[in-house]
Design a protein around this motif. Structure first.
Motif, PDB file in Angstrom:
ATOM      1  N   VAL A   1      22.843  46.451  40.362  1.00 48.34           N
ATOM      2  CA  VAL A   1      24.203  46.886  40.667  1.00 48.34           C
ATOM      3  C   VAL A   1      25.194  46.366  39.633  1.00 48.34           C
ATOM      4  N   ALA A   2      25.206  45.046  39.431  1.00 52.32           N
ATOM      5  CA  ALA A   2      26.192  44.445  38.537  1.00 52.32           C
ATOM      6  C   ALA A   2      25.714  43.070  38.102  1.00 52.32           C
ATOM      7  N   ALA A   3      26.218  42.623  36.954  1.00 57.94           N
ATOM      8  CA  ALA A   3      25.851  41.298  36.463  1.00 57.94           C
ATOM      9  C   ALA A   3      26.981  40.719  35.635  1.00 57.94           C
ATOM     10  N   THR A   4      26.948  39.401  35.520  1.00 59.81           N
ATOM     11  CA  THR A   4      27.894  38.705  34.666  1.00 59.81           C
ATOM     12  C   THR A   4      27.151  37.656  33.851  1.00 59.81           C
ATOM     13  N   ASN A   5      27.577  37.427  32.641  1.00 61.97           N
ATOM     14  CA  ASN A   5      26.916  36.395  31.851  1.00 61.97           C
ATOM     15  C   ASN A   5      27.329  35.019  32.365  1.00 61.97           C
ATOM     16  N   TRP A   6      26.844  33.974  31.736  1.00 58.49           N
ATOM     17  CA  TRP A   6      27.048  32.639  32.282  1.00 58.49           C
ATOM     18  C   TRP A   6      28.509  32.238  32.335  1.00 58.49           C
ATOM     19  N   SER A   7      29.337  32.796  31.449  1.00 64.21           N
ATOM     20  CA  SER A   7      30.735  32.386  31.390  1.00 64.21           C
ATOM     21  C   SER A   7      31.642  33.304  32.196  1.00 64.21           C
ATOM     22  N   GLY A   8      31.140  34.486  32.552  1.00 63.87           N
ATOM     23  CA  GLY A   8      31.987  35.452  33.226  1.00 63.87           C
ATOM     24  C   GLY A   8      32.747  36.354  32.271  1.00 63.87           C
ATOM     25  N   ASP A   9      32.577  36.116  30.968  1.00 61.49           N
ATOM     26  CA  ASP A   9      33.310  36.911  29.969  1.00 61.49           C
ATOM     27  C   ASP A   9      32.761  38.318  29.831  1.00 61.49           C
ATOM     28  N   ASP A  10      31.480  38.477  30.071  1.00 59.97           N
ATOM     29  CA  ASP A  10      30.835  39.784  29.949  1.00 59.97           C
ATOM     30  C   ASP A  10      30.316  40.234  31.311  1.00 59.97           C
ATOM     31  N   THR A  11      30.615  41.471  31.646  1.00 58.75           N
ATOM     32  CA  THR A  11      30.137  42.037  32.908  1.00 58.75           C
ATOM     33  C   THR A  11      29.457  43.372  32.650  1.00 58.75           C
ATOM     34  N   TYR A  12      28.545  43.716  33.535  1.00 55.84           N
ATOM     35  CA  TYR A  12      27.729  44.913  33.388  1.00 55.84           C
ATOM     36  C   TYR A  12      27.616  45.595  34.753  1.00 55.84           C
ATOM     37  N   TYR A  13      27.607  46.922  34.738  1.00 55.79           N
ATOM     38  CA  TYR A  13      27.548  47.667  35.988  1.00 55.79           C
ATOM     39  C   TYR A  13      26.609  48.862  35.862  1.00 55.79           C
ATOM     40  N   SER A  14      25.997  49.216  36.968  1.00 55.98           N
ATOM     41  CA  SER A  14      25.253  50.464  36.990  1.00 55.98           C
ATOM     42  C   SER A  14      26.255  51.611  36.990  1.00 55.98           C
ATOM     43  N   ASP A  15      25.811  52.748  36.529  1.00 52.15           N
ATOM     44  CA  ASP A  15      26.706  53.913  36.462  1.00 52.15           C
ATOM     45  C   ASP A  15      27.221  54.302  37.847  1.00 52.15           C
ATOM     46  N   SER A  16      26.413  54.076  38.854  1.00 51.66           N
ATOM     47  CA  SER A  16      26.782  54.509  40.202  1.00 51.66           C
ATOM     48  C   SER A  16      27.925  53.705  40.804  1.00 51.66           C
ATOM     49  N   VAL A  17      28.198  52.513  40.280  1.00 50.37           N
ATOM     50  CA  VAL A  17      29.259  51.688  40.860  1.00 50.37           C
ATOM     51  C   VAL A  17      30.382  51.395  39.873  1.00 50.37           C
ATOM     52  N   LYS A  18      30.194  51.779  38.637  1.00 46.99           N
ATOM     53  CA  LYS A  18      31.198  51.473  37.607  1.00 46.99           C
ATOM     54  C   LYS A  18      32.548  52.061  37.996  1.00 46.99           C
ATOM     55  N   GLY A  19      33.582  51.246  37.886  1.00 47.81           N
ATOM     56  CA  GLY A  19      34.923  51.686  38.240  1.00 47.81           C
ATOM     57  C   GLY A  19      35.281  51.455  39.699  1.00 47.81           C
ATOM     58  N   ARG A  20      34.285  51.143  40.528  1.00 45.52           N
ATOM     59  CA  ARG A  20      34.536  50.905  41.956  1.00 45.52           C
ATOM     60  C   ARG A  20      34.234  49.460  42.356  1.00 45.52           C
ATOM     61  N   PHE A  21      33.251  48.840  41.707  1.00 40.82           N
ATOM     62  CA  PHE A  21      32.838  47.480  42.049  1.00 40.82           C
ATOM     63  C   PHE A  21      33.264  46.538  40.929  1.00 40.82           C
ATOM     64  N   THR A  22      33.557  45.300  41.317  1.00 39.90           N
ATOM     65  CA  THR A  22      33.911  44.268  40.348  1.00 39.90           C
ATOM     66  C   THR A  22      33.147  42.993  40.674  1.00 39.90           C
ATOM     67  N   ILE A  23      32.421  42.494  39.675  1.00 37.80           N
ATOM     68  CA  ILE A  23      31.697  41.239  39.836  1.00 37.80           C
ATOM     69  C   ILE A  23      32.531  40.111  39.244  1.00 37.80           C
TER      70      ILE A  23
END
Length: 124
Positions: free
Chosen positions: A48-70
């Motif tokens: 669904v979503a991920a963040t690197n160790w610092s929180g500076d980089d985030t990643y999302y699946s296409d199905s949740v991008k723009g709706r979910f925030t990690i």
């Protein structure tokens, strides 16, 4: 080993919002890349979503991008997933996990050991 407990799930109408929390303990939480996965009935677990160790980089699946925030709060050893504009297809058990990030589209849980997760049900 990082121990994780998910919470915050529930029943919500389509278009509504929920915020999931994942409380970490054990080995240092703040130096780990972390992510959320989900598993719907009869389907395989998916990223669904991920963040690197610092929180500076985030990643999302296409199905949740723009709706979910990690996001993460390392002082509290807690990972969050803010979910907005929820859809019935978001219904699933949501899990947090430490992840390995090989690239924006190659993110994996670092083990096959999962917690109990948090149930999210979106009604239409």
């Amino acid at each position: 080993q990082v121990q994780l407990v998910e919470s915050g799930g529930g029943l919500v109408q389509a278009g509504g919002s929920l915020r999931l929390s994942c409380a970490g303990s054990g080995r240092t939480f703040k130096f780990n890349a972390m992510g959320w996965f989900r598993q719907a009935p009869g389907k395989e677990r998916e990223f669904v979503a991920a963040t690197n160790w610092s929180g500076d980089d985030t990643y999302y699946s296409d199905s949740v991008k723009g709706r979910f925030t990690i996001s993460r709060d390392d002082a509290q050893s807690t990972l969050y997933l803010q979910m907005r504009s929820l859809k019935p297809e978001d219904t699933a058990v949501y899990y947090c996990h430490r992840v390995l990030i090989f690239g924006p589209t190659n993110i994996r849980a670092d083990s096959d050991s999962w917690g109990q997760g948090s149930q999210v049900t979106v009604s239409s």
